[in-house]
Each structure stands twice: as structure tokens, then as C-alpha cells.
Design a protein around this motif. Structure first.
Motif, short mmCIF file in Angstrom:
data_model
loop_
_atom_site.label_atom_id
_atom_site.label_comp_id
_atom_site.label_asym_id
_atom_site.label_seq_id
_atom_site.Cartn_x
_atom_site.Cartn_y
_atom_site.Cartn_z
N HIS A 466 -27.05 77.05 -15.45
CA HIS A 466 -28.29 76.26 -15.59
C HIS A 466 -28.94 76.12 -14.22
O HIS A 466 -28.27 75.81 -13.23
CB HIS A 466 -28.00 74.86 -16.15
CG HIS A 466 -27.19 74.88 -17.42
ND1 HIS A 466 -27.77 75.09 -18.65
CD2 HIS A 466 -25.86 74.75 -17.62
CE1 HIS A 466 -26.81 75.05 -19.58
NE2 HIS A 466 -25.64 74.84 -18.96
N GLN A 503 -19.34 75.34 -17.31
CA GLN A 503 -20.71 74.94 -17.01
C GLN A 503 -20.93 75.04 -15.51
O GLN A 503 -20.13 74.53 -14.71
CB GLN A 503 -20.99 73.50 -17.47
CG GLN A 503 -20.84 73.28 -18.96
CD GLN A 503 -21.93 73.98 -19.75
OE1 GLN A 503 -23.03 74.18 -19.26
NE2 GLN A 503 -21.58 74.39 -20.97
N TYR A 505 -24.09 74.56 -12.61
CA TYR A 505 -25.43 74.03 -12.43
C TYR A 505 -25.90 74.30 -11.00
O TYR A 505 -25.13 74.19 -10.05
CB TYR A 505 -25.48 72.52 -12.68
CG TYR A 505 -25.13 72.12 -14.08
CD1 TYR A 505 -23.82 71.87 -14.44
CD2 TYR A 505 -26.14 71.96 -15.03
CE1 TYR A 505 -23.50 71.48 -15.73
CE2 TYR A 505 -25.83 71.58 -16.33
CZ TYR A 505 -24.49 71.34 -16.67
OH TYR A 505 -24.19 70.95 -17.93
#
Length: 636
Positions: A466, A503, A505
Motif C-alpha cells: 500500500h 501487509q 505500507y
């Protein structure tokens, strides 16, 4: 015009020093004048209303005394008691009513009704005296004084003939009427009624001297709030509806007073009379009261405008003569700061500022060659160091080979292989570009996305990537190959190879003080306390080599770097310059950032609860806009 400049401060100070006292004086003067004029107008109005109240009271007293004449004339009173008519009785009755009519100015007509014999008599200005026998009393008379109070003053109305149809037609007049019930003394037995119509002009003559009818309003109101007198005919004889006629004004217990409401000063005085409960009210618009004060304020505003124009002109002239040499000296310094060390410095005056310019020129002549040589040497050294750290691989033939393989993959119908090879080719071209040491954040993100695409293929899409970056920051300048080593630590040390919910970021935002924070977070494994402490000790070495000691809570190290000798940045640079393959980690990232941004550059590593690691980079904000560099806030 920047407020930080001496010229701006001088102009603002001189304007404040002159405008504030003038405006304050005007405000105080206007306030005091306004209050004084209101107080004076209130005092004058109260004196006028008091005199008017006395005049109105005198009229009412005379009217009351005249109506009591039926008791004073013994023959007339005896005839009212017996009710026996004769010629002499009629003559005395007409004479008595005529006397009562003439005893008070502007009495329009007098009406007398005798209950015994049911006789009615009226004396008017036009028709003279008329009598009617065997008739009932006029209804209004019985309504007002038929029971209860023996005397009542009827509010202003149009006159009528009290039922005498035979009277010669006459124009109606605006009159107020005193009605009195005549009683047999000492009992309360009713003998008849007497009514005296008084022209409103009697009050007009009295109150006309109490106000200016072009600007002010004056009312006479009875105890029921019905208007006896007013300039506006449609208000006469009707209850007053104005909001200011409430509370204090309508309160009969307060003899006199004033209020300020609805943009006007309301002054009132209660009439002291025995037959009527009237109030004289004068309404003075505030604008009319303050016309002189407003006129004076307008003159003061004009004078202020003229004074301000003169002050601004003088201030600008003085400030230009004082600050022009200083601004010229600042321009010289800016040119020196931009690298023009041979700028021609010419003193603009012979005063103290001129002496400062001469001293600055002498100083520049003394240290120019030292600054120039040292600056060029340091610049060349840092450029070489940056290029050495970037020179990881430079095989041009590999890029050409990858293009051939990618073309073959397309021919064989395997586009995914072509996409991966294209990403790898982009990374290689990015790494091989040694023409410039700095690029934009947009370029670094493009390189990073190509790297992440390869990692996704390697780990079979077991993580998500992300990016949250404000659009204005995409053009911010930064050194090459800064973010890839930071993200690479996640794949080497933090990623759970068996999980599928990884995940990663990347966030970037402007702090508002001319700095940018780049934050890389993941939900992988945390760093052990021992290794985290070793990382921080390693980065302390980088800060120390740049002449700055940082608290260990904020000085961070690369996850894949070893402490001690391997954390020496100079040794890493020497390895790169010698052609060795240095490990590109957070240690070298911080070293490169300190070379470019100096003390402003920071790198922090910290664990995230319950799992994950956050790495924060702090760099200066340098944005390319229209060919000029915007470096945000100055260094402090």
C-alpha cells in the motif's frame, strides 16, 4: 512584503504608533460626546415634559372645576333635584351651560341630561342651545359614568350630537370628553349626567412646544393605553401597540423616567390629575440625538484619512532610505550563498550600514579562496561517495539480454514472464543511471513498485503493498536507492513465508516545518530487544561521524547490518569505491541522507504492537517547481 523585513516592521510600528492613539482618541471623544449629548437631551426633555405635564394638569383641573359648577349654582342644582321645568328654569340652565362652555378654552359643546323628567340639553358653538324632553340619556354617557366612578375622561374621538337630530349639521371635531355623573348629596342617587367635549386643539397648543414634530414623536396616552394625542391621526383613539410601551413606561407607579430601545430615547412623564391618568411620552430617534456627534466623527475620519496618507508616505520614504542599503547587503549575501563568491560588493552609503558593507567585502576578499577551495573539495568528495554507494551493478549487456528474453516470452505467449522481465529491466536502468545523484519521489516510487512486483512473484502474492503519498510530494527531490534497502529488510527478516496476509505500507507526508517524513511499516516479526539496541548503537556511529550525537532512542540501524566494525560508514564507502559489493542497508541509507541533508536527516526504527516494524526517514522538502527549487523552511 514580508513581515520579517526591517522595512515592514518599521512601517507597521510607525503606523501603529500613530493610528492607535488617534483612533483611541476619536473613540473616547465620540463616546464621551455621545453620552454628554444624550444626558443633556434627556435633562432638557424631562424639563419640557414636566412643564407640559403641569399645563395639561391645569387644563384637566379647570375642566373638572367647570363640570362641578352644577353643584355651585344652587338654583340649578335645586332644579335638577326637583325636575320641574318652567321658562325661567330653561333660561338658567342655558346660561349655566353656556358659562361652563366658555370657562375652558376650546370646549366644543356641553351636554346635560336630567334623570327626573328625562330632559336633555346641549349647548354648541354652531347651533346654540337645544332641549329635548322625554328622552333617554345618550348611551355613551351611561356607559362611562352610569355606575362606578362618577367622573371619566373619554379618549379622543369624533364629536357627535348626543342624539339631537334637530341640530344644524356641523363638521365633526376631534375631541376628548369629560363625563360626570351628577348625584344627590350626600347620597349617591343619580340626578343626571353632564358631558363636556373639548377640542384636541387645546392639547395641540400645549404639547406643540414640547417637541420637534419633524424629527420627534410625542404621545399622550391614558391609563388603558389608548392614545389621546399623536401626530399620526390613525393612532388617535386606539390602543398603542409599540413594544417600547411596555413595562416601565406603562407602569403608573413610576412618576417619570426614560429608556433607550429600538434606536430611540423614550422619555415619559405621568400627568398628575384627579380626573385622568395620562402619560406624556416623547420619542427621540438616536440618529437625531447623535447628529452633531456623527458630524464630528465624520470630520475626524476625514482628518484621520489625510493624516494616514501623510504618515504612510513619510514612513515609506524614511524606511526606503534606511533599509535600501540593508536589502542591498542581503542581496550580496544571497549571491554568495548561491555560490557566487566573486560578487562585486559596492558600499551604498557612508553611514554605519556602509561600514558593515565595507567590512563584509573585506571579509569575503580574505576568505574567498579558502571557502572556494574547501567547498569544491568537499563537493567532489561527497559526489564520489554518493556515486560509489549507487554503483552496485552496471552491466549494460544484461539489460539488452533481458530485452531479448522478454521479446522471446511474448513470442511464446507468456506475457507474465515479459512483465517480470520488464520490471527487472526498469530496475537495472534505474540502477545504471549515474548521471544524477538525486531523483524525485515519483521516480523512486516507480523503481520501488517494479521491485515489489518481482517480490510478489517470488513469494506468490503472500503480501499486499500500500502506498499513501500526498500528490504535491511526488516532485520532492531525494537521493536514489533510498527506499528499496528499507523495504528489503521486510523480505529478509520480517516476512512470514508461510502466511498469506502480509501487509507492507509506504506513507509520505509533509510535517509543516520544511521536512518530509517517509514511513515504512509492516506486520511481520518484531525485532528482538538485543538486536534493536545493536541497531541503534550502529546508527549512533553514523551520527557521530557527521558531528552530531543523537539519543539512542532515535538513532536507528539497518536490520541486516552487524554492529561494530561493519557500521563504519567510511569503511562502506571505501569498499564501494574499491569496487567491492557493499551491503545496501539502513546504515548506508542514513549515511547518504546525512551527506545530502546534513543534520536535518534522521532515521528511526521501532517495533509495532502486537507485531510489525516501523522505519521512519526524515528528509528536507525540496520540490522542483518551474525550474526553481523550493526548499521549504530554512534550516534552523
Amino acid at each position: 512584503m514580508k513581515f520579517k523585513s526591517i522595512r515592514t516592521k518599521l512601517i507597521v510600528f510607525m503606523l501603529i504608533a500613530t493610528i492607535i492613539p488617534i483612533v483611541t482618541t476619536m473613540f473616547v471623544t465620540y463616546t464621551y460626546t455621545s453620552k454628554s449629548m444624550k444626558d443633556r437631551a434627556l435633562e432638557d426633555t424631562q424639563n419640557l415634559l414636566y412643564q407640559g405635564q403641569r399645563n395639561v394638569s391645569a387644563v384637566l383641573a379647570a375642566l373638572n372645576s367647570s363640570s362641578l359648577y352644577v353643584y355651585s349654582d344652587a338654583e340649578l342644582y335645586r332644579e335638577l333635584q326637583t325636575g320641574v321645568p318652567d321658562f325661567q328654569t330653561d333660561s338658567r340652565l342655558f346660561a349655566a351651560l353656556s358659562y361652563m362652555k366658555s370657562s375652558v378654552t376650546d370646549v366644543h359643546q356641553v351636554y346635560l341630561y336630567t334623570s327626573l323628567g328625562k330632559r336633555a340639553t346641549i349647548v354648541t358653538n354652531v347651533a346654540g342651545a337645544k332641549r329635548a324632553t322625554d328622552t333617554e340619556a345618550f348611551a355613551d354617557v351611561d356607559h362611562y359614568v352610569g355606575s362606578g366612578e362618577s367622573v371619566y375622561v373619554q379618549p379622543t374621538h369624533l364629536s357627535h350630537t348626543y342624539g339631537f337630530a334637530s341640530l344644524q349639521p356641523q363638521p365633526s371635531e376631534k375631541v376628548f370628553t369629560l363625563h360626570r355623573r351628577i348625584e344627590r348629596i350626600p347620597s349617591n342617587e343619580e340626578l343626571g349626567f353632564i358631558s363636556m367635549d373639548v377640542k384636541l386643539s387645546l392639547l395641540t397648543d400645549i404639547v406643540g412646544q414640547l417637541y420637534d414634530n419633524t424629527e420627534e414623536d410625542l404621545y399622550i396616552v391614558d391609563g388603558n393605553g389608548v392614545v389621546i394625542y399623536a401626530d399620526e391621526d390613525q393612532l388617535i383613539g386606539k390602543p398603542i401597540r409599540s413594544t417600547w410601551f411596555q413595562g416601565e413606561v406603562a407602569d403608573r407607579e413610576v412618576e417619570r423616567g426614560s429608556i433607550e430601545q429600538g434606536g430611540a430615547l423614550i422619555v415619559y412623564e405621568h400627568v398628575q390629575g384627579t380626573i385622568a391618568d395620562w402619560t406624556i411620552i416623547k420619542r427621540i430617534p438616536t440618529s437625531y440625538l447623535m447628529r452633531e456627534a456623527n458630524h464630528a466623527a465624520a470630520i475626524n475620519m476625514l482628518l484621520l484619512a489625510v493624516s494616514l496618507a501623510v504618515i504612510v508616505t513619510a514612513t515609506i520614504i524614511v524606511s526606503l532610505r534606511i533599509t535600501a542599503p540593508i536589502k542591498q547587503l542581503v542581496r550580496y549575501m544571497n549571491e554568495v550563498q548561491a555560490g557566487n563568491l566573486n560578487v562585486a560588493i559596492q558600499p551604498a552609503s557612508n553611514d554605519e550600514i556602509g561600514m558593515v558593507v565595507v567590512s563584509f567585502r573585506s571579509m569575503m576578499g580574505t576568505i574567498n579562496h579558502l571557502i572556494l577551495s574547501e567547498y569544491k573539495l568537499e563537493l567532489a568528495n561527497k559526489t564520489n561517495q554518493l556515486r560509489a554507494l549507487q554503483a552496485q551493478i552496471n552491466p549494460h549487456f544484461m539489460n539488452n539480454t533481458l530485452q531479448i528474453i522478454g521479446t522471446l516470452a511474448l513470442e511464446l505467449g507468456v506475457p507474465r514472464i515479459y512483465a517480470l522481465l520488464a520490471a527487472l529491466a526498469r530496475m537495472m536502468r534505474y540502477s545504471m543511471d549515474n548521471e544524477s545523484s538525486t531523483i524525485t519521489l515519483r521516480d523512486e516510487l516507480a523503481h520501488l513498485k517494479a521491485y515489489v512486483e518481482l517480490q510478489k512473484e517470488r513469494y506468490e502474492n503472500r503480501f499486499e503493498f500500500h502506498v499513501e503519498v500526498d500528490a504535491p510530494l511526488l516532485d520532492a527531490e531525494m537521493p536514489k536507492m533510498i527506499l528499496q534497502p528499507v523495504i528489503e529488510n521486510y523480505f529478509k527478516h520480517g516476512m512470514d513465508k508461510s502466511a498469506e496476509d502480509g501487509q507492507l505500507y509506504l506513507k509520505a507526508y509533509s510535517r509543516g516545518d520544511g521536512l518530509i517524513e517517509l514511513i515504512v511499516e509492516n506486520n511481520g516479526a518484531v525485532i528482538s530487544s538485543e538486536k534493536l539496541e545493536a541497531i541503534r548503537r550502529g546508527l549512533e556511529t553514523v551520527y557521530a561521524e557527521n558531528g552530531v550525537q543523537k539519543n539512542s532512542g532515535y538513532a536507528m540501524e539497518s536490520i541486516d547490518e552487524q554492529p561494530a566494525a561493519d557500521t563504519d560508514v567510511n569503511s562502506s564507502l571505501k569498499q564501494a569505491q574499491a569496487g567491492a559489493e557493499p551491503r545496501i542497508g539502513l546504515n548506508n541509507v542514513l549515511a547518504r541522507l546525512r551527506m545530502v541533508y546534513g543534520e536535518e536527516a534522521q532515521l528511526r526504527v521501532e517495533n509495532i504492537a502486537p507485531s510489525g516494524v516501523r522505519i521512519t526517514l526524515v528528509i528536507m522538502k525540496k520540490v522542483v517547481e518551474g525550474g526553481e527549487m523550493d526548499e521549504g523552511a530554512d534550516r534552523r
